[in-house]
Design an enzyme around this catalytic site. Sequence first.
Site, PDB file in Angstrom:
ATOM      1  N   CYS A 257       0.866  -1.181   0.000  1.00 27.12           N
ATOM      2  CA  CYS A 257       0.000   0.000   0.000  1.00 27.12           C
ATOM      3  C   CYS A 257       0.901   1.229   0.000  1.00 27.12           C
ATOM      4  O   CYS A 257       2.022   1.185  -0.503  1.00 27.12           O
ATOM      5  CB  CYS A 257      -0.953  -0.024   1.188  1.00 27.12           C
ATOM      6  SG  CYS A 257      -0.162  -0.124   2.806  1.00 27.12           S
TER       7      CYS A 257
ATOM      8  N   HIS B 288      29.347   7.132  20.933  1.00 30.14           N
ATOM      9  CA  HIS B 288      29.275   6.339  19.695  1.00 30.14           C
ATOM     10  C   HIS B 288      30.301   5.207  19.796  1.00 30.14           C
ATOM     11  O   HIS B 288      31.506   5.426  19.677  1.00 30.14           O
ATOM     12  CB  HIS B 288      29.578   7.227  18.488  1.00 30.14           C
ATOM     13  CG  HIS B 288      29.274   6.595  17.167  1.00 30.14           C
ATOM     14  ND1 HIS B 288      30.043   5.604  16.606  1.00 30.14           N
ATOM     15  CD2 HIS B 288      28.248   6.819  16.288  1.00 30.14           C
ATOM     16  CE1 HIS B 288      29.542   5.249  15.443  1.00 30.14           C
ATOM     17  NE2 HIS B 288      28.450   5.973  15.224  1.00 30.14           N
TER      18      HIS B 288
END
Length: 619
Positions: free
Chosen positions: A26, A540
């Site tokens: 969709c 990080h």
Amino acid sequence: MGYQDVARDILTHVGGRENIVSLVHCATRLRFRLKDQKQADAEALKKNPGVIMVVESGGQFQVVIGNHVHDVYNAVRAQAGITDDSVQPTQESSEKVNLLSRLIDIVSAVFTPFIGVMAASGILKGLLALAVVFGWLATDSGTYKLWFAASDSLFYFFPLVLGYTAGKKFGGNPFVTMAIGGALTHPVVMQAFDAASQPGAVTEHFLGLPITFINYSSSVIPIIFAAWVSCWVEKQGNKLLPSAVRNFFTPLFCLAITVPLTFLLIGPAATWLSQMLAHGYQAIYAFAPWLAGAVMGAIWQVCVIFGLHWGMVPLMINNLSVFGHDTLLPLLLPAIMGQVGACLGVFLTTRDARLKVLAGSAVSAGIFGITEPAVYGVTLPNRRPFIFGCVAGAMGGAIVGLSHSSVYSFGFANIFTFAQMIPPGGVDATVWGAVIGTVLALVVSCVLTCVAGSPRAENAVPAAVAVHENDILAPMSGTVLAMNQVPDSTFASGLLGEGAAIIPLTGKVIAPFSGEVASLFQTRHAIGLLSDSGIEVLIHIGIDTVKLNGQHFTTHVTVGDKIKPGDLLIEFDRQAILDAGYDLATPVIISNSDEYKSVTRHSNEHAIDSGMPFLTVSR
């Protein structure tokens, strides 16, 4: 990550090509029908950066991709070798599915293939109505007639299109069921309907049985029932007839049996059901339109999350077919814009660069009616914005319901829906009521999110409060590197902020101060923190470790969790990451370092233990 990589990962985690019964898409989702749902790994798919969310609902395994769903869909089909004829939609899943799930599965499969052109047709109709109201076009002009034909053709010949998609869904020859849909709208039948509508008309018969002629143009339910009957007849014919003649005689039996049966029984019964549904909804709406609006405005996005919204599509189209207008679709617009407003609130207040980009793109998509990126990527993970969006949607929906707003062509709720609400007589109070309710939903959700819902708004430091010198503790033990020594130019250049890095000796990351978890990457290799005094820190773990897609990382906190120094945030398998060929240099960055006079290392020692003073920030 490219579409081919995303497609490969999806194909792997749905159980492979052999586990796929059918695949459609969709506006934002891949919708799989699987033989064995247990073979699919939803949690593994959620870790893919190209996947927004995975939803298992309505007997379908739904993978939310976003605006690039068509490209991923094509990539999955290509890699799996799926063609229009290679997947057998009649195969049954190994799991039992309840009646509601089957219904939703049928509706989504029948309507999904032409969802784009259906929305486009509705928008074009709305724009034509707008052009007529402002005097830009006359209804008797050639320009208007051609554009009107373009916008109306799909809905006028709806039985043909639905016949094709329903035939594919029920496992029959879609061209046979399309031909049945063509019979329902054939000029001979339409002429017979017009003649039967005249006073004193003579009843026509089929083999002695009276025929009830009905205008099936734009109808939905009759052709779906007729397609199911035709596919059943086709299966019986293929079983009984020899292969040498079945290609000709099976379609013959389908047409010769189903078309008369549709006009004699299926059509009148389905039309009666259509009218019952339409009048039943109208009775509920007439009882308390404001309540209907409030309920739909509040729960619509919840229905979208679970894929239940497809159950409403036939009802909206049926209302248009029976009454010529629909009051349900306008009630959904405040629900859509409530989530857009909540996303806008997050965009305006967050200081998380990644979340800001995601929220900004989600606002753009949401304005055009695509809310999955907003819900799954922004509001739902942060809880309060989603709730505020639903509350605002309920408030706006109540106003739209009180205004008795209607649409006069089908589409999907978005900014263009206002044009579809213009009645034949021109703009009136029903249109303005919808505008007010929708704008209210957007503004209320935005303000509530800015004040109390943004993941960065709750503990932000007011500008008037002086920030004194603060220490950031080392989040891990290891060897200290200056930022310009980090083997990544983005970190080394200081573009993301000032700080330093640590090459870890152990596989644990701890909290460096008191505050909260502001962001957590899906791949679990990085975490954003906000201290009670307003310092933003990004930790990080390693360089390019995003490519591990979360492998070897385990999180112990979620976004919004309160933290204190020493709390365990993330664990990682240090040796496994090194063996995979990744550098473990871990930048510890002050993301908002431009708000401070300086960011310095606490000492010049080359080694540090976790929990020791590491960085110092000062005004």
